[in-house]
Write an enzyme that holds these catalytic residues in place. Sequence first.
Site: not given
Ligand SMILES: Cc1ncc(COP(=O)(O)O)c(C=O)c1O
Length: 490
Positions: A179, A293, A264
């Site tokens: 994700f 986050k 990520d």
């Molecule tokens: C691993 C990861 N990457 C990217 C994102 C996307 O972040 P955002 O919700 O701030 O766009 C998330 C969100 O849950 C995530 O857990």
Amino acid sequence: MTLADDHTQENLRPTRGTTAADRAISSPRPTTDMAALFAQRETDRFAMHSRHLNEQMVRVLRTIGYDVGFCRGQGPYLYDRQGVRYLDLLSGFGVFALGRNHPTIRAALKSVLDSELPNLVQMDVSTLAGVLAERLVALVPYLDKVCFTNSGAEAVEAAIKFARAATGRPGIVSCDHAFHGLSYGALSLSDDESFRTGFEPLLPDCVRVPFNDLGALERALHGRTIAAFIVEPIQGKGVNLPAPDYLKGAAELCRRHGTLFIADEIQTGLGRTGRFLAVEHWNVEPDMVLIAKALSGGHVPVGAVLTRKQVFDKVFDRMERAVVHGSTFGKNDLAMAAGIATLDVLAADGLIDKAARAGERLLQAFAAMAERHELMHEVRGKGLMIGIEFGHPRSFKLKASWNLLEAASKGLFCQLITIPLFQEHKILTQVAGHASHTIKLLPSLTISDADCDWIVRAFDAVIAASHRVPGPVWSLGKTLMAHSMRSQSK
Ligand SMILES: Cc1ncc(COP(=O)(O)O)c(C=O)c1O
């Protein structure tokens, strides 16, 4: 100041029944008392959302009984209308690593608001952004440059563009069950049909390989058309851990094939797993690290791409391209201040070590619990990112109920745990993805030993109850099955 003094009562009144023009001019004074506005309108929240925002979300909350009306947040806790305290293991999908309303973050933000800084001049460069970038690369010393964004997905989008620009290649490889966010590029790298359906076609040249499969990665990289491999060191969906040699092996494969390795760390970063970055558990040094986050301190959206100078210099390669990537609000002073204060609190309060210790305590307690409960298949995680996976029971009685529930809706069993945890034990938690059998714990890094005991007691009681058929947990199952069938037949 009282409400009457401020004349805000007039602003607080619902405006239904008036025309748009009336509404536009119906505020005699600007509303500055947001707490009063909240208090006045909070009981309308479901009605307002049904009318003007996402009605389906309101239906979900009503169905599962999550309509207690949260009115306050403090540290790892939420308080409802009646003042009942809940332990929040969801922490806003991971943004409240420091807990809610941390005094240092609030003080930093207030100081920005009170000091009339020259924010977002655009034809200047931001001092606070310089400070935050300096602090971040000091924590990740093999990287040199930072690009700030307004969200996690935006950091992923920037990483895709940077990887293409730096390598001249089109392809991006991501993992099954990944994700990375819900904007178009990020969604193209995410593996969840329920998020993708209806939005295709997505970005071309995106390839997915199984997580923990170096052979598949090598085959994907072999043609030398892949700009980057992006991976969550621990996958958020399912809380899947890498095999001990996976990330190191993947980084080596990337280097050999001229592909950039992107970690990520939007969920795993900033101490969540007991290290500043999760990749540190496996001694890996990615070419790009994405964070977001928790960097916000739970207050101001922010994200960042940390990368090598060679990558950055390919993107911003001459003066005419000085603004080739960015966004209007990136590097704004409130976001930068939230980031700086967050790094301060992580260090000053020793939260990274604290997360490691609390995580160890919980993992041990859950492992002991799994010995007693046949529906509990596996407990895994690092620091305060923990997954509890449920699965097929062995005993005949449980098997029949489990199969019935699974036939109605895959993954429904986890709701039989999360709903009683919420209603009876005042613990807010989540299922780790659609149709998942894993419940995820992502609490604030500030949780105490007493909070850990609360978690263990509550999970043990609810999981034990789920092994009793017939019993209240399986009666809830029947209700949820009926809801699920009704919504599928619509
Ligand atoms: C691993 C990861 N990457 C990217 C994102 C996307 O972040 P955002 O919700 O701030 O766009 C998330 C969100 O849950 C995530 O857990």
